[in-house]
Design a protein around this motif. Structure first.
Motif, short mmCIF file in Angstrom:
data_model
loop_
_atom_site.label_atom_id
_atom_site.label_comp_id
_atom_site.label_asym_id
_atom_site.label_seq_id
_atom_site.Cartn_x
_atom_site.Cartn_y
_atom_site.Cartn_z
N ARG A 97 0.84 -1.20 0.00
CA ARG A 97 0.00 0.00 0.00
C ARG A 97 0.88 1.26 0.00
NH1 ARG A 97 -5.20 -0.69 4.08
NH2 ARG A 97 -6.29 -2.21 2.77
N LEU A 98 1.94 1.21 0.79
CA LEU A 98 2.87 2.33 0.85
C LEU A 98 3.48 2.60 -0.53
CD1 LEU A 98 4.35 4.32 2.81
CD2 LEU A 98 6.07 2.54 3.07
N GLN A 99 3.87 1.54 -1.23
CA GLN A 99 4.42 1.69 -2.58
C GLN A 99 3.39 2.32 -3.51
OE1 GLN A 99 5.48 -2.47 -3.13
NE2 GLN A 99 7.63 -1.89 -3.29
N GLU A 100 2.18 1.82 -3.50
CA GLU A 100 1.14 2.36 -4.38
C GLU A 100 0.86 3.82 -4.05
OE1 GLU A 100 -3.50 1.72 -5.66
OE2 GLU A 100 -2.41 0.01 -4.85
N TYR A 110 2.91 5.99 -2.72
CA TYR A 110 4.04 6.81 -3.18
C TYR A 110 3.91 7.11 -4.66
CZ TYR A 110 8.50 8.17 -4.99
OH TYR A 110 9.48 8.84 -5.68
N PHE A 111 3.61 6.11 -5.46
CA PHE A 111 3.54 6.33 -6.89
C PHE A 111 2.37 7.24 -7.28
CE2 PHE A 111 6.30 2.58 -6.75
CZ PHE A 111 7.40 3.16 -7.35
N ARG A 112 1.30 7.20 -6.51
CA ARG A 112 0.20 8.14 -6.75
C ARG A 112 0.61 9.55 -6.36
NH1 ARG A 112 -5.53 5.39 -4.99
NH2 ARG A 112 -5.24 3.43 -6.12
N LEU A 113 1.30 9.68 -5.25
CA LEU A 113 1.74 10.98 -4.77
C LEU A 113 2.76 11.61 -5.71
CD1 LEU A 113 1.64 13.08 -2.44
CD2 LEU A 113 3.43 11.75 -1.32
N ASP A 157 3.07 12.48 -12.10
CA ASP A 157 2.97 13.74 -12.81
C ASP A 157 1.51 14.16 -12.87
OD1 ASP A 157 3.54 15.90 -14.46
OD2 ASP A 157 3.55 14.68 -16.27
N ASP A 158 1.23 15.45 -12.63
CA ASP A 158 -0.15 15.94 -12.69
C ASP A 158 -0.82 15.59 -14.00
OD1 ASP A 158 -0.20 16.99 -10.17
OD2 ASP A 158 0.31 19.03 -10.81
N ASP A 159 -0.07 15.66 -15.09
CA ASP A 159 -0.64 15.36 -16.41
C ASP A 159 -1.10 13.91 -16.49
OD1 ASP A 159 -1.35 16.01 -19.10
OD2 ASP A 159 0.40 14.88 -19.75
N ALA A 160 -0.31 13.00 -15.91
CA ALA A 160 -0.68 11.59 -15.94
C ALA A 160 -1.93 11.33 -15.10
CB ALA A 160 0.47 10.73 -15.42
N ALA A 161 -2.14 12.17 -14.09
CA ALA A 161 -3.31 12.02 -13.23
C ALA A 161 -4.51 12.78 -13.77
CB ALA A 161 -2.98 12.50 -11.82
N GLY A 162 -4.35 13.41 -14.94
CA GLY A 162 -5.45 14.14 -15.54
C GLY A 162 -5.55 15.57 -15.08
#
Length: 107
Positions: free
Chosen positions: A80-83, A85-88, A91-96
């Protein structure tokens, strides 16, 4: 995309743990990561060339806990910590989200 076990802020993310763990001498059911800085990435890279160790050093720094405390976490909570981190760190563009500052104008 959100998960019930994550609380995402603009510069941090909190992970609800399935199994309590001790961090800084306190039994906790959540862990918060702050957003990484370039300095955090560079420091982790300087400490070791081993990818797993580098990740552990980085996560420990961002959560302000020790590597040994992270090693004492349940594996599913570490995942969960890994996931988180990668969300945090995404890149803003990748997150829409926006990729240019709000004050930028189209040219």
């Amino acid at each position: 995309m959100s998960s019930a076990w994550l609380q995402h802020g603009s510069n941090q993310i909190t992970i609800n743990l399935r199994q309590t763990a001790t961090f800084n001498g306190v039994l906790r059911d959540s862990l918060t990561l702050r957003a990484p800085l370039v300095r955090d990435i560079r420091n982790a890279q300087r400490l070791t060339s081993d990818e797993t160790e580098r990740e552990m050093q980085l996560f420990a720094s961002l959560a302000e806990v020790s590597v040994s405390e992270l090693e004492g976490m349940a594996w599913r909570d570490y995942r969960r910590l890994q996931e988180a981190y990668f969300r945090l760190a995404a890149d803003d563009d990748a997150a829409g989200g926006p990729i240019a500052p709000a004050h930028a104008t189209a040219g």
